[in-house]
Design a protein around this motif. Structure first.
Motif, PDB file in Angstrom:
ATOM      1  N   LYS A  87      -3.428   2.735  -4.762  1.00 42.71           N
ATOM      2  CA  LYS A  87      -4.377   1.693  -4.366  1.00 42.71           C
ATOM      3  C   LYS A  87      -4.599   1.654  -2.857  1.00 42.71           C
ATOM      4  O   LYS A  87      -5.687   1.322  -2.403  1.00 42.71           O
ATOM      5  N   ASP A  88      -3.554   1.970  -2.078  1.00 39.42           N
ATOM      6  CA  ASP A  88      -3.672   1.839  -0.631  1.00 39.42           C
ATOM      7  C   ASP A  88      -2.588   2.667   0.053  1.00 39.42           C
ATOM      8  O   ASP A  88      -1.504   2.868  -0.494  1.00 39.42           O
ATOM      9  N   VAL A  89      -2.917   3.143   1.253  1.00 40.48           N
ATOM     10  CA  VAL A  89      -1.943   3.814   2.114  1.00 40.48           C
ATOM     11  C   VAL A  89      -2.058   3.161   3.485  1.00 40.48           C
ATOM     12  O   VAL A  89      -3.154   3.047   4.029  1.00 40.48           O
ATOM     13  N   ASP A  90      -0.935   2.709   4.022  1.00 39.36           N
ATOM     14  CA  ASP A  90      -0.913   2.069   5.338  1.00 39.36           C
ATOM     15  C   ASP A  90       0.203   2.710   6.153  1.00 39.36           C
ATOM     16  O   ASP A  90       1.074   3.391   5.606  1.00 39.36           O
ATOM     17  N   ARG A  91       0.169   2.487   7.465  1.00 37.19           N
ATOM     18  CA  ARG A  91       1.138   3.135   8.331  1.00 37.19           C
ATOM     19  C   ARG A  91       1.540   2.213   9.469  1.00 37.19           C
ATOM     20  O   ARG A  91       0.732   1.472  10.011  1.00 37.19           O
ATOM     21  N   ARG A  99       0.853   1.954  -1.817  1.00 41.60           N
ATOM     22  CA  ARG A  99       0.829   0.981  -2.919  1.00 41.60           C
ATOM     23  C   ARG A  99       0.187   1.643  -4.128  1.00 41.60           C
ATOM     24  O   ARG A  99      -0.881   2.241  -4.018  1.00 41.60           O
ATOM     25  N   THR A 100       0.868   1.520  -5.273  1.00 41.75           N
ATOM     26  CA  THR A 100       0.374   2.138  -6.503  1.00 41.75           C
ATOM     27  C   THR A 100       0.173   1.077  -7.578  1.00 41.75           C
ATOM     28  O   THR A 100       0.605  -0.072  -7.424  1.00 41.75           O
ATOM     29  N   ALA A 101      -0.436   1.473  -8.665  1.00 40.71           N
ATOM     30  CA  ALA A 101      -0.476   0.625  -9.848  1.00 40.71           C
ATOM     31  C   ALA A 101       0.968   0.442 -10.322  1.00 40.71           C
ATOM     32  O   ALA A 101       1.828   1.310 -10.089  1.00 40.71           O
ATOM     33  N   GLY A 107       6.816   8.202  -9.828  1.00 38.11           N
ATOM     34  CA  GLY A 107       6.176   9.486 -10.132  1.00 38.11           C
ATOM     35  C   GLY A 107       5.493  10.087  -8.924  1.00 38.11           C
ATOM     36  O   GLY A 107       5.592  11.290  -8.668  1.00 38.11           O
ATOM     37  N   VAL A 108       4.806   9.252  -8.147  1.00 32.64           N
ATOM     38  CA  VAL A 108       4.142   9.732  -6.933  1.00 32.64           C
ATOM     39  C   VAL A 108       5.188  10.184  -5.917  1.00 32.64           C
ATOM     40  O   VAL A 108       5.061  11.244  -5.301  1.00 32.64           O
ATOM     41  N   GLU A 127       8.781  -0.167  -7.842  1.00 30.55           N
ATOM     42  CA  GLU A 127       7.895  -0.232  -9.002  1.00 30.55           C
ATOM     43  C   GLU A 127       6.448   0.121  -8.638  1.00 30.55           C
ATOM     44  O   GLU A 127       5.780   0.838  -9.351  1.00 30.55           O
ATOM     45  N   ASP A 128       5.993  -0.400  -7.482  1.00 31.93           N
ATOM     46  CA  ASP A 128       4.604  -0.173  -7.090  1.00 31.93           C
ATOM     47  C   ASP A 128       4.436   0.124  -5.602  1.00 31.93           C
ATOM     48  O   ASP A 128       3.332   0.080  -5.076  1.00 31.93           O
TER      49      ASP A 128
END
Length: 153
Positions: A87-91, A99-101, A107-108, A127-128
């Motif tokens: 959903k998002d990548v921040d730094r 951030r994932t579902a 898994g990622v 989890e996410d």
């Protein structure tokens, strides 16, 4: 008491043969086989085994072992996961936050680890959310751009 290795082997066997979609289902299945486990123990096992949750339709998922072999397989699968579940990548400096579902962070992170890149020191997945530590701030910035590109396809 049955060993952790034996329990984790049984988890791998169970998810290979059956459609297990929640940690609770896995706890029940293991208890039925005589393992005295808690949901916290199973959660740790899932993380250590780097299990992934695969969609099986109608909003349902099942646990599975990540199936990748060579570097091109890893990159292809990582691209697919980023497009579908990130959903998002921040730094912040050299630390990236992905951030994932729900249920897809491990898994990622597994695939990021399997890239074996010198610019990635390591990952931590929940989890996410995934924390990715880049070696330097500049490498973190370049990695963030690369990961954003993966999200867009």
């Amino acid at each position: 008491m049955l060993s952790k290795e034996h329990r984790q082997k049984r988890i791998q066997d169970i998810i290979a043969r059956e459609s297990i979609s929640t940690q609770s289902e896995l706890v029940e299945r293991l208890r039925a086989e005589g393992f005295q486990v808690t949901q916290a123990t199973v959660s740790r096992d899932i993380n250590e085994l780097r299990l992934v949750r695969l969609p099986i339709g109608k909003g349902r998922h099942r646990y599975a072992l990540a199936q990748v072999s060579g570097p091109s397989d890893v990159e292809e699968e990582l691209s697919r996961l980023f497009q579908n579940f990130v959903k998002d990548v921040d730094r912040g400096e050299n630390v990236l936050v992905i951030r994932t579902a729900d249920g897809h962070a491990t898994g990622v992170a597994l695939l990021l680890d399997r890239l074996r890149r010198d610019d990635i020191v390591g990952t931590i997945a929940g989890e996410d959310t995934i924390f990715v530590v880049a070696r330097t701030t500049a490498e973190g910035e370049a990695l963030m751009e690369e990961l954003h590109a993966l999200m867009l396809g």
